[in-house]
Design a protein around this motif. Structure first.
Motif, PDB file in Angstrom:
ATOM      1  N   SER A  12     -42.068  10.980 -54.119  1.00  0.00           N
ATOM      2  CA  SER A  12     -42.954  11.936 -54.662  1.00  0.00           C
ATOM      3  C   SER A  12     -43.862  12.500 -53.555  1.00  0.00           C
ATOM      4  CB  SER A  12     -43.807  10.918 -55.824  1.00  0.00           C
ATOM      5  OG  SER A  12     -44.378  11.770 -56.510  1.00  0.00           O
ATOM      6  N   VAL A  13     -43.835  13.859 -53.807  1.00  0.00           N
ATOM      7  CA  VAL A  13     -44.818  14.429 -52.962  1.00  0.00           C
ATOM      8  C   VAL A  13     -45.623  15.853 -53.667  1.00  0.00           C
ATOM      9  CG1 VAL A  13     -43.044  14.315 -51.066  1.00  0.00           C
ATOM     10  CG2 VAL A  13     -43.165  16.525 -52.569  1.00  0.00           C
ATOM     11  N   GLN A  14     -46.735  15.986 -52.870  1.00  0.00           N
ATOM     12  CA  GLN A  14     -47.591  17.207 -53.683  1.00  0.00           C
ATOM     13  C   GLN A  14     -47.100  18.383 -53.103  1.00  0.00           C
ATOM     14  OE1 GLN A  14     -49.499  14.860 -55.769  1.00  0.00           O
ATOM     15  NE2 GLN A  14     -50.512  16.645 -55.564  1.00  0.00           N
ATOM     16  N   GLU A  15     -47.052  19.352 -54.101  1.00  0.00           N
ATOM     17  CA  GLU A  15     -46.740  20.724 -53.875  1.00  0.00           C
ATOM     18  C   GLU A  15     -47.562  21.227 -52.607  1.00  0.00           C
ATOM     19  OE1 GLU A  15     -47.667  23.448 -57.123  1.00  0.00           O
ATOM     20  OE2 GLU A  15     -46.945  25.067 -56.031  1.00  0.00           O
ATOM     21  N   GLY A  16     -46.620  21.989 -51.792  1.00  0.00           N
ATOM     22  CA  GLY A  16     -47.220  22.411 -50.423  1.00  0.00           C
ATOM     23  C   GLY A  16     -47.122  21.460 -49.326  1.00  0.00           C
ATOM     24  N   ASP A  17     -46.904  20.183 -49.565  1.00  0.00           N
ATOM     25  CA  ASP A  17     -46.476  19.289 -48.383  1.00  0.00           C
ATOM     26  C   ASP A  17     -45.103  19.299 -47.897  1.00  0.00           C
ATOM     27  OD1 ASP A  17     -48.305  16.186 -49.599  1.00  0.00           O
ATOM     28  OD2 ASP A  17     -48.963  18.074 -48.707  1.00  0.00           O
ATOM     29  N   ASN A  18     -44.730  18.812 -46.831  1.00  0.00           N
ATOM     30  CA  ASN A  18     -43.268  18.956 -46.349  1.00  0.00           C
ATOM     31  C   ASN A  18     -42.791  17.489 -46.756  1.00  0.00           C
ATOM     32  OD1 ASN A  18     -43.884  21.133 -44.665  1.00  0.00           O
ATOM     33  ND2 ASN A  18     -44.454  20.069 -43.037  1.00  0.00           N
ATOM     34  N   SER A  19     -41.510  17.684 -46.986  1.00  0.00           N
ATOM     35  CA  SER A  19     -40.738  16.425 -47.612  1.00  0.00           C
ATOM     36  C   SER A  19     -39.490  16.121 -46.546  1.00  0.00           C
ATOM     37  CB  SER A  19     -39.992  16.524 -48.986  1.00  0.00           C
ATOM     38  OG  SER A  19     -40.921  17.162 -49.854  1.00  0.00           O
ATOM     39  N   ILE A  20     -39.373  14.866 -46.413  1.00  0.00           N
ATOM     40  CA  ILE A  20     -38.370  14.288 -45.439  1.00  0.00           C
ATOM     41  C   ILE A  20     -37.689  13.208 -46.389  1.00  0.00           C
ATOM     42  CG2 ILE A  20     -37.681  13.109 -43.261  1.00  0.00           C
ATOM     43  CD1 ILE A  20     -40.365  13.927 -42.246  1.00  0.00           C
ATOM     44  N   ILE A  21     -36.262  13.469 -46.499  1.00  0.00           N
ATOM     45  CA  ILE A  21     -35.423  12.758 -47.161  1.00  0.00           C
ATOM     46  C   ILE A  21     -34.238  12.345 -46.137  1.00  0.00           C
ATOM     47  CG2 ILE A  21     -33.703  12.690 -49.053  1.00  0.00           C
ATOM     48  CD1 ILE A  21     -34.948  15.053 -50.230  1.00  0.00           C
ATOM     49  N   ASN A  22     -33.963  11.233 -46.134  1.00  0.00           N
ATOM     50  CA  ASN A  22     -33.008  10.397 -45.236  1.00  0.00           C
ATOM     51  C   ASN A  22     -31.936   9.992 -45.735  1.00  0.00           C
ATOM     52  OD1 ASN A  22     -35.072  10.350 -42.736  1.00  0.00           O
ATOM     53  ND2 ASN A  22     -36.465   9.112 -44.074  1.00  0.00           N
ATOM     54  N   CYS A  23     -30.852   9.684 -44.737  1.00  0.00           N
ATOM     55  CA  CYS A  23     -29.484   9.259 -45.278  1.00  0.00           C
ATOM     56  C   CYS A  23     -29.047   8.687 -43.998  1.00  0.00           C
ATOM     57  CB  CYS A  23     -28.674  10.509 -45.816  1.00  0.00           C
ATOM     58  SG  CYS A  23     -27.170  10.170 -46.059  1.00  0.00           S
ATOM     59  N   ALA A  24     -28.364   7.461 -44.254  1.00  0.00           N
ATOM     60  CA  ALA A  24     -27.462   6.650 -43.368  1.00  0.00           C
ATOM     61  C   ALA A  24     -26.157   7.034 -43.497  1.00  0.00           C
ATOM     62  CB  ALA A  24     -28.012   5.248 -43.326  1.00  0.00           C
ATOM     63  N   TYR A  25     -25.247   7.423 -42.568  1.00  0.00           N
ATOM     64  CA  TYR A  25     -23.875   7.405 -42.876  1.00  0.00           C
ATOM     65  C   TYR A  25     -23.000   6.500 -42.429  1.00  0.00           C
ATOM     66  CZ  TYR A  25     -23.424   9.923 -38.384  1.00  0.00           C
ATOM     67  OH  TYR A  25     -23.581  10.307 -37.247  1.00  0.00           O
ATOM     68  N   SER A  26     -21.691   6.191 -42.813  1.00  0.00           N
ATOM     69  CA  SER A  26     -21.277   4.902 -42.343  1.00  0.00           C
ATOM     70  C   SER A  26     -20.112   5.152 -41.441  1.00  0.00           C
ATOM     71  CB  SER A  26     -20.462   4.267 -43.827  1.00  0.00           C
ATOM     72  OG  SER A  26     -19.518   5.532 -44.170  1.00  0.00           O
ATOM     73  N   ASN A  27     -19.407   6.216 -41.056  1.00  0.00           N
ATOM     74  CA  ASN A  27     -18.452   6.251 -40.344  1.00  0.00           C
ATOM     75  C   ASN A  27     -18.569   7.175 -38.938  1.00  0.00           C
ATOM     76  OD1 ASN A  27     -15.760   7.025 -39.307  1.00  0.00           O
ATOM     77  ND2 ASN A  27     -14.750   6.709 -41.415  1.00  0.00           N
ATOM     78  N   SER A  28     -18.601   6.521 -37.810  1.00  0.00           N
ATOM     79  CA  SER A  28     -18.750   7.186 -36.628  1.00  0.00           C
ATOM     80  C   SER A  28     -17.762   8.362 -36.425  1.00  0.00           C
ATOM     81  CB  SER A  28     -18.786   6.336 -35.385  1.00  0.00           C
ATOM     82  OG  SER A  28     -17.529   5.457 -35.480  1.00  0.00           O
ATOM     83  N   ALA A  29     -16.755   8.367 -37.262  1.00  0.00           N
ATOM     84  CA  ALA A  29     -15.794   9.574 -36.747  1.00  0.00           C
ATOM     85  C   ALA A  29     -16.153  10.553 -37.839  1.00  0.00           C
ATOM     86  CB  ALA A  29     -14.629   8.877 -37.364  1.00  0.00           C
ATOM     87  N   SER A  30     -16.962  10.757 -38.391  1.00  0.00           N
ATOM     88  CA  SER A  30     -17.470  11.935 -39.501  1.00  0.00           C
ATOM     89  C   SER A  30     -18.050  13.061 -38.444  1.00  0.00           C
ATOM     90  CB  SER A  30     -18.489  11.322 -40.392  1.00  0.00           C
ATOM     91  OG  SER A  30     -18.168  10.482 -41.143  1.00  0.00           O
ATOM     92  N   ASP A  31     -17.290  14.001 -39.028  1.00  0.00           N
ATOM     93  CA  ASP A  31     -17.405  15.352 -37.950  1.00  0.00           C
ATOM     94  C   ASP A  31     -18.281  16.472 -38.634  1.00  0.00           C
ATOM     95  OD1 ASP A  31     -14.253  16.998 -38.436  1.00  0.00           O
ATOM     96  OD2 ASP A  31     -15.661  16.081 -39.910  1.00  0.00           O
TER      97      ASP A  31
END
Lengths: 115, 114
Positions: A12-31
């Motif tokens: 949840s963020v305030q309008e005008g702020d910057n947002s950062i959404i994170n994701c961990a992926y599973s496969n080191s072979a992903s290209d």
């Protein structure tokens, strides 16, 4: 509407702020990696992508960062607006062999922008 | 041009009935994908087509699920003897070539099995 917040990580963020959404992926072979935005009642919409030979890519108000060492992907949204409220999914492209591949999605993050 | 079109947008069916879901991909897109999205969940891969053939059917949950694609265009996903756990949004996507995302998604068919 759907109670997606009961199952998804939320930001949840305030309008005008910057947002950062994170994701961990599973496969080191992903290209290849993609961020999608999904609004209620609609299919996922492409936002930005990045190939594994890059570590940063910028679009309009969005930046994707890729850290292959720790298998982490992030989406940065500058000057977040109410229209950015949605569920955001990361997806990784896994080469299965030959021309066979699979695009695998994370569970998503619900972004809520408060006016 | 037109995007990916899915029909029906909503389907309510009784347990045990068969249903057919239809997907019209973007014209010229050779690859077509089916995903399932349960409430509040991510996208579960079901199957993809390259032309009319399906190299990867590993995501189909059971033998009650089948899909076909004809003429390298329209695809149908069929669920036989529907169960309540089949209730979900079924999303179709297409892309120009394989392997080359990004995928372009339709708005899905919301299936409710009562």
């Amino acid at each position: 509407g759907e109670s997606v917040g009961l199952h998804l990580p939320t930001l949840s963020v305030q309008e005008g702020d910057n947002s950062i959404i994170n994701c961990a992926y599973s496969n080191s072979a992903s290209d290849y990696f993609i961020w999608y935005k999904q609004e209620s009642g609609k299919g996922p919409q492409f936002i930005i992508d990045i190939r594994s030979n890059m570590d940063k890519r910028q679009g309009q108000r969005v930046t994707v960062l890729l850290n292959k060492t720790v298998k982490h992907l992030s989406l940065q949204i500058a000057a977040t607006q109410p229209g950015d409220s949605a569920v955001y999914f990361c997806a990784e492209n896994v080469v299965m062999g030959g021309s066979n591949y699979k695009l695998t999605f994370g569970k998503g993050t619900l972004l809520t922008v408060n006016p | 041009g037109a995007g990916v079109s899915q029909s029906p947008s909503n389907k309510v069916t009784e347990k045990g009935k068969d249903v057919e879901l239809r997907c019209d991909p973007i014209s010229g897109h050779t690859a077509l994908y089916w995903y399932r999205q349960s409430l509040g969940q991510g996208l579960e891969f079901l199957i993809y087509f390259q032309g009319n053939s399906a190299p990867d059917k590993s995501g189909l949950p059971s033998d009650r699920f089948s899909a076909e694609r004809t003429g390298g265009s329209v695809s149908t996903l069929t669920i036989q003897r529907t169960q309540q756990e089949d209730s979900a949004v079924y999303l179709c996507a297409s892309s120009l070539v394989v392997p080359d995302p990004p995928l372009h998604f339709g708005n899905g068919t919301r299936l409710t099995v009562t």
